[in-house]
Motif scaffolding. Structure first.
Motif, short mmCIF file in Angstrom:
data_model
loop_
_atom_site.label_atom_id
_atom_site.label_comp_id
_atom_site.label_asym_id
_atom_site.label_seq_id
_atom_site.Cartn_x
_atom_site.Cartn_y
_atom_site.Cartn_z
N LEU A 177 0.86 -1.18 0.00
CA LEU A 177 0.00 0.00 0.00
C LEU A 177 0.89 1.23 0.00
N ILE A 178 0.68 2.13 -0.97
CA ILE A 178 1.50 3.33 -1.08
C ILE A 178 0.61 4.55 -0.89
N MET A 179 0.82 5.24 0.25
CA MET A 179 0.08 6.46 0.58
C MET A 179 0.80 7.64 -0.06
N GLY A 180 0.05 8.52 -0.73
CA GLY A 180 0.68 9.64 -1.44
C GLY A 180 1.27 9.16 -2.75
N ALA A 181 0.53 8.32 -3.48
CA ALA A 181 1.09 7.61 -4.63
C ALA A 181 1.31 8.49 -5.86
N SER A 182 0.68 9.66 -5.92
CA SER A 182 0.84 10.49 -7.12
C SER A 182 1.95 11.52 -6.97
N GLY A 183 2.56 11.59 -5.79
CA GLY A 183 3.63 12.56 -5.57
C GLY A 183 4.96 12.09 -6.14
N GLY A 184 6.00 12.87 -5.87
CA GLY A 184 7.32 12.54 -6.42
C GLY A 184 7.82 11.19 -5.97
N VAL A 185 7.88 10.96 -4.65
CA VAL A 185 8.35 9.68 -4.13
C VAL A 185 7.34 8.59 -4.42
N GLY A 186 6.06 8.87 -4.18
CA GLY A 186 5.03 7.86 -4.36
C GLY A 186 4.94 7.31 -5.76
N GLU A 228 1.83 -6.55 -5.67
CA GLU A 228 0.44 -6.15 -5.94
C GLU A 228 0.26 -4.80 -5.26
N VAL A 229 0.21 -3.74 -6.06
CA VAL A 229 0.29 -2.38 -5.54
C VAL A 229 -1.09 -1.74 -5.44
N THR A 230 -1.42 -1.25 -4.25
CA THR A 230 -2.60 -0.42 -4.05
C THR A 230 -2.11 1.01 -3.83
N ALA A 231 -2.59 1.92 -4.66
CA ALA A 231 -2.13 3.31 -4.62
C ALA A 231 -3.22 4.19 -4.02
N VAL A 232 -2.83 5.09 -3.13
CA VAL A 232 -3.76 6.03 -2.49
C VAL A 232 -3.45 7.43 -2.99
N CYS A 233 -4.47 8.08 -3.58
CA CYS A 233 -4.29 9.44 -4.11
C CYS A 233 -5.67 10.03 -4.34
N ARG A 238 -4.64 -1.46 -7.90
CA ARG A 238 -5.87 -0.88 -7.35
C ARG A 238 -5.58 0.54 -6.90
N VAL A 239 -6.56 1.43 -7.05
CA VAL A 239 -6.41 2.82 -6.64
C VAL A 239 -7.54 3.18 -5.69
N ILE A 240 -7.20 3.83 -4.58
CA ILE A 240 -8.19 4.28 -3.61
C ILE A 240 -8.16 5.80 -3.53
N ASP A 241 -9.31 6.42 -3.74
CA ASP A 241 -9.44 7.86 -3.62
C ASP A 241 -9.67 8.18 -2.14
N TYR A 242 -8.65 8.75 -1.50
CA TYR A 242 -8.74 8.97 -0.05
C TYR A 242 -9.77 10.04 0.32
N THR A 243 -10.21 10.85 -0.66
CA THR A 243 -11.24 11.84 -0.36
C THR A 243 -12.61 11.21 -0.26
N GLN A 244 -12.75 9.98 -0.75
CA GLN A 244 -14.02 9.28 -0.73
C GLN A 244 -14.02 8.07 0.20
#
Length: 353
Positions: free
Chosen positions: A172-181, A194-199, A214-220
């Motif tokens: 699970l990668i929190m902040g997946a759309s940033g530079g490090v993420g 198996e990567v789940t991305a949070v953004c 898989r992608v999780i929208d943390y605002t929802q």
């Protein structure tokens, strides 16, 4: 990509050029404290190299050193005003002068890595903090590669993702759309995880293209509350409690702290992971408070990933040197997906030759 080059500040006939154009700051503050100025070209020490800068990366590290926030950074960067008056760390440039003890690099070689004051036509770097830039990357791509990609690489190494004899597992990668993420998503997927991305939902397609399963929208949706257990959590966003993070880990899972932009003005949230480290000292789950080191061998590993595995930095935007203020404002806007570069035009020759 072929880069147009122009000379640094021209000297009178018969004299060597000693001046260059650089972004300068004399005090901490917002992007408005930055200005263009003509300054002296730096001189490399015995274990350093002088680079003619092709491009520089715009990162959160630069933002923190520019603003002096959190105040913790002033212990290293200067209490009242910045000791390093030219900002910038990530760099792609040509070696134009070698220190007396440097033997593994050559004049004219295009390199990437970390330098001091890369928002300028010339910058000095430790010879162990740069490596030959892969031809597969443009100047701007190579310039944004080192700082964030090294963090992602070393975070995955510390967590054992893809290590010999271990299954990559669920990450699970929190902040997946940033530079490090974004680099972490790409590298973890390359290692078979198996990567789940949070953004944010607006950036979901971006991280899917990087390899997220898989992608999780943390605002929802709360990414830690759906009952899924992960072998590794890379926390690049901060703001989550330790109990919530541990609750989403397998019994022997690993939590890696890679950054926090949600803390206060004094420590920026960087005090919290030290408390986490104490609280998890005797747990079966493991906590890693990552301390990133710039090493030539890791830079060379990244270059190999670019050459053979198709790893490429995703550029959100590119700005000229005289638009450094706009570049940093864009970085702080929250709208970025990937990296921002400053494209710098300079002279490829040694200015003192």
């Amino acid at each position: 990509m072929t880069t147009t080059r122009e000379s640094a500040t021209a000297p009178p006939p018969g004299e060597r050029p000693r001046a260059m154009t650089a972004v300068v700051q004399d005090r901490y503050g917002p992007p408005s404290v930055l200005r263009l100025d003509t300054v002296e070209i730096p001189t490399p020490g015995p274990d350093e190299v002088l680079l003619a800068v092709r491009a520089a990366g715009v990162s959160k590290g630069v933002w923190h050193m520019m603003t002096g926030l959190p105040y913790l950074v002033r212990l290293f960067g200067g209490l009242r005003r910045p000791r390093q008056t030219i900002p910038g760390m990530d760099v792609c440039g040509d070696v134009v002068r070698l220190g007396s003890r440097v033997t593994h690099l050559t004049v004219g070689e295009r390199v990437f890595g970390i330098a001091r004051g890369s928002f300028a036509e010339f910058a000095v770097a430790s010879a162990t903090h740069v490596a030959p830039a892969p031809d597969e990357l443009t100047d701007d791509e190579a310039a944004v590669f080192a700082e964030s990609a090294l963090t992602a690489l070393q975070a995955l190494d510390a967590a054992g993702v893809g290590s010999s004899g271990q299954q990559p597992g669920r990450v699970l990668i929190m902040g997946a759309s940033g530079g490090v993420g974004s680099f972490a998503v790409e590298l973890a997927a390359l290692r078979g995880a198996e990567v789940t991305a949070v953004c944010r939902g607006s950036k979901a397609e971006f991280v899917r293209q990087l390899g997220a399963t898989r992608v999780i929208d943390y605002t929802q949706t709360d990414p830690l509350a759906d009952g899924t257990l992960y072998d590794v959590i890379l926390d690049g966003a901060g703001g989550r409690t330790l109990s919530a993070l541990r609750g989403a880990l397998t019994p022997r899972g690993t939590l890696v702290f890679v950054g926090n932009e949600n803390g206060g003005r004094w420590t920026g949230g960087y005090g919290r992971p030290f408390g986490y480290q104490v609280r998890m000292a005797f747990r079966s789950q493991r906590f890693v408070n990552l301390l990133v080191r710039t090493r030539t061998d890791d830079l060379e590993r990244l270059a190999e990933h670019a050459r053979h595995d198709g790893i490429r930095p995703r550029l959100h935007a590119t700005f000229p040197l005289n638009a450094a203020r706009r570049a940093l404002a864009e970085l702080d806007s929250g709208a970025t997906a990937g990296k921002i570069a400053l494209h710098i035009i300079t002279n490829e020759q040694d200015p003192s030759a």
